[in-house]
Design a protein around this motif. Structure first.
Motif, mmCIF file in Angstrom:
data_model
loop_
_atom_site.group_PDB
_atom_site.id
_atom_site.type_symbol
_atom_site.label_atom_id
_atom_site.label_comp_id
_atom_site.label_asym_id
_atom_site.label_seq_id
_atom_site.Cartn_x
_atom_site.Cartn_y
_atom_site.Cartn_z
ATOM 1 N N THR A 22 -10.084 19.607 12.342
ATOM 2 C CA THR A 22 -9.130 20.206 11.408
ATOM 3 C C THR A 22 -9.846 20.886 10.257
ATOM 4 N N GLU A 25 -10.564 25.030 9.463
ATOM 5 C CA GLU A 25 -9.638 25.948 10.151
ATOM 6 C C GLU A 25 -8.872 26.756 9.115
ATOM 7 N N TRP A 28 -3.196 28.833 8.728
ATOM 8 C CA TRP A 28 -2.139 29.030 9.726
ATOM 9 C C TRP A 28 -2.447 28.320 11.036
ATOM 10 N N LYS A 29 -3.693 27.840 11.191
ATOM 11 C CA LYS A 29 -4.014 27.061 12.403
ATOM 12 C C LYS A 29 -4.032 25.571 12.100
ATOM 13 N N ASP A 30 -3.750 25.223 10.839
ATOM 14 C CA ASP A 30 -3.815 23.821 10.442
ATOM 15 C C ASP A 30 -2.679 23.046 11.107
ATOM 16 N N PRO A 31 -2.974 21.990 11.868
ATOM 17 C CA PRO A 31 -1.905 21.254 12.566
ATOM 18 C C PRO A 31 -0.879 20.668 11.610
ATOM 19 N N ASN A 34 1.799 23.203 11.317
ATOM 20 C CA ASN A 34 2.617 23.213 12.543
ATOM 21 C C ASN A 34 3.574 22.032 12.567
#
Ligand code: SAM
Length: 230
Positions: A22, A25, A28-31, A34
């Motif tokens: 994590t 990153e 916008w790619k951070d889980p 999401n």
């Protein structure tokens, strides 16, 4: 802390295969983002579908609970902005200072797990309260008693007098802890507490009017379980 989960579950939660993935990153790619968007969408979909299944006579487009005041949307937008700005200004792992957590040896990812646990608990209690109250539940506070309005005291209503508010409170706090947003966590705590404190007072004036001694006895026996709201 070695948090290990089967890969299938990690995939579902959009989590990386190791906690270190994590770090570094783009936001916008951070889980966590999401998961936040997933939880937010699920919450509003559940409001509608639980109403549709268990309280169909009250089903409206408003049942998505998306028109619940400008403060709600401003608060969540502020939370997103805080998350994006802190991700850009203090990319992980420098976020460790947030919440004073560096001194405690707590990493942002650990806080996110606490946030996720609160989201799951809050969502579960919110939906369960709506299911158990069924047609006694309404998104707006009833000011006149329907002839079939019954006082619900069993199930999750024997744990808290206002379980759907309890669920909403911890779900919303959980979203900000998941994102490791210190300002929004503080802001959400204050705003939500003030909102539910005054809403419960208002709602209970009507409930005492509807159910009289039965409600007074119930209130004496069962607390709200919300902090500082007896
Ligand atoms: C948004 S619902 C919230 C219900 C409850 N405060 C909770 O947190 O689960 C508001 C409506 O539920 C009704 N209500 C609240 N507590 C109730 C109970 N224990 N039994 C039946 N109806 C209740 C109120 O009359 C009001 O119209």
């Amino acid at each position: 802390m070695g948090l290990t989960l089967p890969n299938a579950f990690r995939f579902f939660l959009l989590l990386p295969t190791t906690s270190n993935d994590t770090l570094g990153e783009p936001f916008w790619k951070d889980p966590r983002l999401n998961l936040y968007l997933f939880s937010w969408s699920l919450f509003h979909l559940a409001e509608f579908f639980v109403t549709a299944r268990y309280n169909p006579t009250r089903l409206l487009t408003d049942s998505f609970l998306l028109n619940n005041g400008v403060t709600y949307h401003v608060a969540h937008s502020f939370g997103l902005i805080e998350f994006i700005l802190t991700s850009l200004l203090f990319p992980p792992p420098s976020q460790h200072w947030l919440f004073g957590s560096q001194a405690l040896g707590i990493k942002p990812l650990h806080l996110s797990w606490i946030g996720l646990a609160l989201i799951l608990l809050g969502q579960f209690l919110r939906s369960l309260a709506m299911i158990q109250a069924s047609d006694n539940f309404s998104h707006t506070i009833a000011s006149t008693k329907r002839h079939d309005h019954r006082l619900v005291k069993e199930g999750v209503y024997s744990f808290s007098r206002h379980p759907s508010y309890f669920g909403f409170f911890y779900w919303a706090l959980g979203t900000q802890i998941l994102l490791v947003n210190p300002l929004s966590t503080l802001g959400f705590s204050l705003v939500l507490w003030k909102f539910f404190n005054s809403r419960i007072k208002h709602e209970e004036i009507h409930l005492v009017k509807f159910f009289g001694q039965e409600y007074l006895d119930y209130r004496r026996r069962v607390g709200t379980k919300l902090p500082f709201i007896p």
